[in-house]
Design an enzyme around this catalytic site. Structure first.
Site, short mmCIF file in Angstrom:
data_model
loop_
_atom_site.label_atom_id
_atom_site.label_comp_id
_atom_site.label_asym_id
_atom_site.label_seq_id
_atom_site.Cartn_x
_atom_site.Cartn_y
_atom_site.Cartn_z
N GLY A 188 0.83 -1.20 0.00
CA GLY A 188 0.00 0.00 0.00
C GLY A 188 0.86 1.25 0.00
O GLY A 188 0.71 2.14 -0.85
N ASP A 189 1.78 1.32 0.93
CA ASP A 189 2.69 2.47 1.02
C ASP A 189 3.61 2.56 -0.19
O ASP A 189 3.80 3.63 -0.77
CB ASP A 189 3.54 2.37 2.29
N LEU A 190 4.21 1.44 -0.56
CA LEU A 190 5.20 1.47 -1.63
C LEU A 190 4.56 1.74 -2.98
O LEU A 190 5.14 2.42 -3.83
CB LEU A 190 5.99 0.16 -1.65
#
Length: 418
Positions: A188-190
């Site tokens: 999600g973050d990456l």
């Protein structure tokens, strides 16, 4: 543009060093008001590409990931150290008028601002793009959120695991009869970081034509949807909700991990001719002749039956022997390697993907390098992830603050909760 603190880059692997390589974004200035992972990974990518990045942190502890451990290396957690190299750190209380003024002095000479303020927070209001664009018309602003700018979830905060769950990734990950599982990476973050980096660099190219910056937004949720690719298009075509397949592929069989006598390895068959070759190597020509398995579409429909036949054969020998046999026969195959094997491998060494940089408190610090080469050179790891406030005097004195003002600006105060 101020030079980053000088450090030595010592490659502990082979591969062409990037000495003297400035990067395609050299000369650009980035102000990083983000924290955790999506924003910091975006700004680290920009820094790896040559931009001068100044990370602004609260004096009381800074980026929360500095404490996301163990493990720690020096004063900071390895989680923080993974996403903040090639930056400078300045400590400011952004809730104070003085801290906000210091940021504005930075923005006056900046090209890019990256932030992930909570939706509806006071800082989101203070640093609204319409206000910033009036003062800095060439500024490119990237805002990263959990769920995007519109819709019923727009005000919800979120972490990577929330994004993986809410955007469907966990429903696709895990064994068919087991519980949902998050991906091993923070996808999600990456995902948001990678698309955010693409957005920023694209906006900078457009600015060369128009002379104006712009406001970019992306979110953990949106970028997870973008990464569904074949899963989403299959759902659109059939209306059927996909289910977990373990390591299996929804459209190719055999294309997954299989158990041998001493562990697991992967077979990746991409066409019917390759499947026939696999059957010859396994001395099971009957499988290639079976109408249930002759074509890939039939193998997908009879996945369970074929895998049962394959597992019975593959369980009779070791990973090493199967990999040697199938590789020699032209079938894509590999053992499943742990990180100790990955970072000890000749391939990783040949690519020069690990660099060592000197950290002021932790000493020699290994970093995974930027994964794109430019003219055969890999961007340098120019400086270690900074300690909290390491560059306060360097940055703020260049903005016109004297020693007393710097001490006042960077002092510790209790953070105000939004």
């Amino acid at each position: 543009m101020s030079d980053l603190n000088e450090v030595s880059e010592v490659s502990d692997v082979s591969g062409k060093p990037a000495e003297g390589f400035q990067g395609p974004l050299a000369g650009l200035r980035v102000v990083d008001l983000s924290k955790i992972l999506a924003g910091p990974y975006t700004t680290m990518s920009l820094a790896d590409l040559g931009a001068e990045v100044t990370k602004v942190e609260h004096p009381d502890g800074g980026d929360p990931t500095r404490k996301w451990g163990p493990p720690f290396n020096g004063p900071d957690a390895t989680y923080y150290l993974a996403a903040n190299r090639n930056k400078r750190s300045v400590t400011l209380d952004l809730k104070s008028a003085e801290g906000q003024e210091a940021v504005h002095r930075m923005l006056a000479g900046a090209d890019v601002l990256v932030e992930n303020f909570k939706p509806g927070s006071s800082l989101a209001e203070v640093f609204r793009y319409d206000l910033l664009s009036e003062r800095y018309p060439r500024l490119v602003v990237l805002h990263i959120s959990a769920f995007g700018e519109t819709g019923p979830l727009r005000l919800e905060p979120g972490y990577d695991m929330v994004a993986q769950a809410s955007a469907g990734l966990m429903s696709l990950t895990g064994e068919p009869d087991g519980p949902p599982v998050k991906a091993g990476y923070a996808m999600g973050d990456l995902g948001a970081a990678l698309f955010g980096t693409i957005g920023v660099t694209s906006a900078l190219v457009e600015r060369e034509r128009t002379g104006r910056g712009q406001y970019l937004t992306t979110s953990l949720y949106e970028t997870q949807l973008a990464l569904h690719i074949n899963w989403a298009t299959a759902y659109f075509a059939t209306g059927e909700t996909p289910t977990r397949l373990g390591s299996g592929h929804p459209s190719l069989v055999p294309y997954q991990a299989y158990p041998a006598q001493d562990g697991y390895f992967v077979i990746a068959v991409g066409n019917d001719a390759m499947f026939q070759q696999l059957c010859r190597l396994l001395e099971r020509p009957d499988l290639a002749a079976d109408p249930r398995f002759t074509r890939n579409r039939d193998r997908v429909e009879h996945r369970k039956e074929l895998n049962a036949e394959l597992e019975a054969v593959l369980g009779t020998d070791t990973v090493g022997n199967w990999c040697a046999l199938l590789k020699a026969g032209g079938v894509p195959v590999t053992p499943i390697r742990g990180l100790d094997e990955v970072y000890g491998s000749e391939q990783t060494a040949a690519l020069g993907m690990v660099r060592t940089v000197e950290h002021p408190e932790a000493g020699p610090l290994q970093q995974v390098a930027f994964p794109v080469n430019f003219r055969g050179e890999r961007p340098a790891v120019r400086s270690a992830p900074p300690t909290l406030g390491q560059h306060n005097h360097e940055v703020l004195s260049a903005l016109g603050y004297d020693d007393d003002a710097i001490a006042r600006l960077t002092g510790t105060t209790d953070p105000e909760e939004d």
